[in-house]
Design a protein around this motif. Structure first.
Motif, PDB file in Angstrom:
ATOM      1  N   ASN A 100      71.359  40.960  -1.014  1.00  0.00           N
ATOM      2  CA  ASN A 100      70.767  41.738  -2.108  1.00  0.00           C
ATOM      3  C   ASN A 100      71.405  41.378  -3.443  1.00  0.00           C
ATOM      4  O   ASN A 100      70.713  41.238  -4.455  1.00  0.00           O
ATOM      5  CB  ASN A 100      70.904  43.238  -1.844  1.00  0.00           C
ATOM      6  CG  ASN A 100      69.941  43.730  -0.793  1.00  0.00           C
ATOM      7  OD1 ASN A 100      68.940  43.068  -0.512  1.00  0.00           O
ATOM      8  ND2 ASN A 100      70.243  44.868  -0.187  1.00  0.00           N
ATOM      9  N   ILE A 101      72.703  41.230  -3.454  1.00  0.00           N
ATOM     10  CA  ILE A 101      73.409  40.862  -4.688  1.00  0.00           C
ATOM     11  C   ILE A 101      72.961  39.482  -5.154  1.00  0.00           C
ATOM     12  O   ILE A 101      72.703  39.261  -6.341  1.00  0.00           O
ATOM     13  CB  ILE A 101      74.936  40.909  -4.466  1.00  0.00           C
ATOM     14  CG1 ILE A 101      75.387  42.361  -4.284  1.00  0.00           C
ATOM     15  CG2 ILE A 101      75.676  40.260  -5.624  1.00  0.00           C
ATOM     16  CD1 ILE A 101      76.819  42.513  -3.827  1.00  0.00           C
ATOM     17  N   GLU A 102      72.859  38.550  -4.213  1.00  0.00           N
ATOM     18  CA  GLU A 102      72.408  37.199  -4.561  1.00  0.00           C
ATOM     19  C   GLU A 102      70.981  37.229  -5.118  1.00  0.00           C
ATOM     20  O   GLU A 102      70.668  36.546  -6.085  1.00  0.00           O
ATOM     21  CB  GLU A 102      72.487  36.285  -3.344  1.00  0.00           C
ATOM     22  CG  GLU A 102      73.903  35.923  -2.952  1.00  0.00           C
ATOM     23  CD  GLU A 102      73.966  35.142  -1.656  1.00  0.00           C
ATOM     24  OE1 GLU A 102      72.893  34.805  -1.097  1.00  0.00           O
ATOM     25  OE2 GLU A 102      75.087  34.868  -1.199  1.00  0.00           O
ATOM     26  N   GLN A 103      70.121  38.037  -4.520  1.00  0.00           N
ATOM     27  CA  GLN A 103      68.747  38.158  -5.010  1.00  0.00           C
ATOM     28  C   GLN A 103      68.721  38.733  -6.420  1.00  0.00           C
ATOM     29  O   GLN A 103      67.968  38.267  -7.282  1.00  0.00           O
ATOM     30  CB  GLN A 103      67.910  39.042  -4.073  1.00  0.00           C
ATOM     31  CG  GLN A 103      67.561  38.387  -2.758  1.00  0.00           C
ATOM     32  CD  GLN A 103      66.706  37.159  -2.947  1.00  0.00           C
ATOM     33  OE1 GLN A 103      65.864  37.111  -3.837  1.00  0.00           O
ATOM     34  NE2 GLN A 103      66.949  36.142  -2.143  1.00  0.00           N
ATOM     35  N   GLN A 104      69.565  39.744  -6.650  1.00  0.00           N
ATOM     36  CA  GLN A 104      69.649  40.326  -7.988  1.00  0.00           C
ATOM     37  C   GLN A 104      70.138  39.297  -8.993  1.00  0.00           C
ATOM     38  O   GLN A 104      69.627  39.207 -10.108  1.00  0.00           O
ATOM     39  CB  GLN A 104      70.574  41.546  -7.996  1.00  0.00           C
ATOM     40  CG  GLN A 104      69.990  42.755  -7.278  1.00  0.00           C
ATOM     41  CD  GLN A 104      70.987  43.884  -7.146  1.00  0.00           C
ATOM     42  OE1 GLN A 104      72.161  43.733  -7.483  1.00  0.00           O
ATOM     43  NE2 GLN A 104      70.527  45.012  -6.630  1.00  0.00           N
ATOM     44  N   ASN A 105      71.139  38.511  -8.590  1.00  0.00           N
ATOM     45  CA  ASN A 105      71.648  37.457  -9.475  1.00  0.00           C
ATOM     46  C   ASN A 105      70.563  36.430  -9.778  1.00  0.00           C
ATOM     47  O   ASN A 105      70.419  35.978 -10.914  1.00  0.00           O
ATOM     48  CB  ASN A 105      72.880  36.780  -8.878  1.00  0.00           C
ATOM     49  CG  ASN A 105      74.099  37.669  -8.905  1.00  0.00           C
ATOM     50  OD1 ASN A 105      74.168  38.611  -9.684  1.00  0.00           O
ATOM     51  ND2 ASN A 105      75.064  37.381  -8.054  1.00  0.00           N
ATOM     52  N   LYS A 106      69.805  36.055  -8.739  1.00  0.00           N
ATOM     53  CA  LYS A 106      68.709  35.108  -8.948  1.00  0.00           C
ATOM     54  C   LYS A 106      67.674  35.686  -9.901  1.00  0.00           C
ATOM     55  O   LYS A 106      67.169  34.996 -10.784  1.00  0.00           O
ATOM     56  CB  LYS A 106      68.044  34.750  -7.619  1.00  0.00           C
ATOM     57  CG  LYS A 106      68.839  33.786  -6.776  1.00  0.00           C
ATOM     58  CD  LYS A 106      68.107  33.459  -5.497  1.00  0.00           C
ATOM     59  CE  LYS A 106      68.942  32.543  -4.603  1.00  0.00           C
ATOM     60  NZ  LYS A 106      68.268  32.245  -3.347  1.00  0.00           N
ATOM     61  N   ASN A 107      67.362  36.975  -9.712  1.00  0.00           N
ATOM     62  CA  ASN A 107      66.400  37.630 -10.600  1.00  0.00           C
ATOM     63  C   ASN A 107      66.914  37.653 -12.031  1.00  0.00           C
ATOM     64  O   ASN A 107      66.162  37.421 -12.973  1.00  0.00           O
ATOM     65  CB  ASN A 107      66.098  39.051 -10.124  1.00  0.00           C
ATOM     66  CG  ASN A 107      65.264  39.071  -8.852  1.00  0.00           C
ATOM     67  OD1 ASN A 107      64.617  38.087  -8.527  1.00  0.00           O
ATOM     68  ND2 ASN A 107      65.298  40.178  -8.135  1.00  0.00           N
ATOM     69  N   ARG A 108      68.214  37.934 -12.199  1.00  0.00           N
ATOM     70  CA  ARG A 108      68.792  37.939 -13.546  1.00  0.00           C
ATOM     71  C   ARG A 108      68.718  36.560 -14.171  1.00  0.00           C
ATOM     72  O   ARG A 108      68.378  36.418 -15.343  1.00  0.00           O
ATOM     73  CB  ARG A 108      70.246  38.410 -13.486  1.00  0.00           C
ATOM     74  CG  ARG A 108      70.392  39.896 -13.293  1.00  0.00           C
ATOM     75  CD  ARG A 108      71.846  40.313 -13.393  1.00  0.00           C
ATOM     76  NE  ARG A 108      72.002  41.631 -12.818  1.00  0.00           N
ATOM     77  CZ  ARG A 108      72.949  41.983 -11.964  1.00  0.00           C
ATOM     78  NH1 ARG A 108      73.870  41.103 -11.590  1.00  0.00           N
ATOM     79  NH2 ARG A 108      73.016  43.202 -11.492  1.00  0.00           N
ATOM     80  N   LYS A 136      66.759  35.563 -17.453  1.00  0.00           N
ATOM     81  CA  LYS A 136      67.417  34.877 -18.572  1.00  0.00           C
ATOM     82  C   LYS A 136      66.641  33.630 -18.963  1.00  0.00           C
ATOM     83  O   LYS A 136      66.414  33.370 -20.147  1.00  0.00           O
ATOM     84  CB  LYS A 136      68.843  34.472 -18.193  1.00  0.00           C
ATOM     85  CG  LYS A 136      69.908  35.373 -18.691  1.00  0.00           C
ATOM     86  CD  LYS A 136      71.264  34.768 -18.417  1.00  0.00           C
ATOM     87  CE  LYS A 136      72.362  35.695 -18.872  1.00  0.00           C
ATOM     88  NZ  LYS A 136      73.679  35.159 -18.567  1.00  0.00           N
ATOM     89  N   ILE A 137      66.236  32.869 -17.983  1.00  0.00           N
ATOM     90  CA  ILE A 137      65.477  31.642 -18.250  1.00  0.00           C
ATOM     91  C   ILE A 137      64.163  31.987 -18.937  1.00  0.00           C
ATOM     92  O   ILE A 137      63.773  31.330 -19.907  1.00  0.00           O
ATOM     93  CB  ILE A 137      65.248  30.862 -16.934  1.00  0.00           C
ATOM     94  CG1 ILE A 137      66.579  30.298 -16.424  1.00  0.00           C
ATOM     95  CG2 ILE A 137      64.230  29.761 -17.133  1.00  0.00           C
ATOM     96  CD1 ILE A 137      66.509  29.714 -15.032  1.00  0.00           C
TER      97      ILE A 137
END
Length: 122
Positions: A37-45, A49-50
């Motif tokens: 979940n944390i990794e998914q949130q980081n990917k979403n962030r 950003k992009i």
């Protein structure tokens, strides 16, 4: 008999280890899920950003394009004004009498106009 006791103890330990390992694996699964979940949130962030950067770049490009369009329009306006002024001046200097002599009346008016402009600016 000692061997038998040891084997029973080993079996008990193995069964306890199995339950512990199941419990640990459940914890690991929870931790893995939380990490996922944390990794998914980081990917979403990162994706957000992009996307924000893309939007900013497109806005800057749009602003630059608008600025260039304004500059181009201003330049065209100045060119048109100078062409118009030159054309009027050419018309004044090209006027002739029936005998082919230049008309001095229009030239004198042009000179008077220039003197008045210089007086107003100076």
């Amino acid at each position: 008999m000692v061997n038998n006791k040891n084997s029973r103890v080993k079996v008990k330990q193995k069964s306890q280890m199995k339950t512990k390992s199941k419990h640990i694996s459940y914890k690991n699964r929870l931790e893995d899920h939380a990490q996922f979940n944390i990794e998914q949130q980081n990917k979403n962030r990162k994706f957000q950003k992009i996307e924000e950067q893309k939007v900013l770049r497109s806005q800057k490009a749009l602003e630059i394009a608008e600025g260039r369009a304004k500059e181009r329009a201003e330049k065209e306006r100045r060119i048109e004004a100078s062409k118009k002024k030159r054309l009027e001046r050419t018309k004044i200097f090209s006027k002739r009498t029936r005998n082919g002599q230049p008309l001095m009346k229009d030239r004198m008016q042009l000179l008077l106009k220039q003197i008045q402009e210089m007086k107003n600016y100076g």
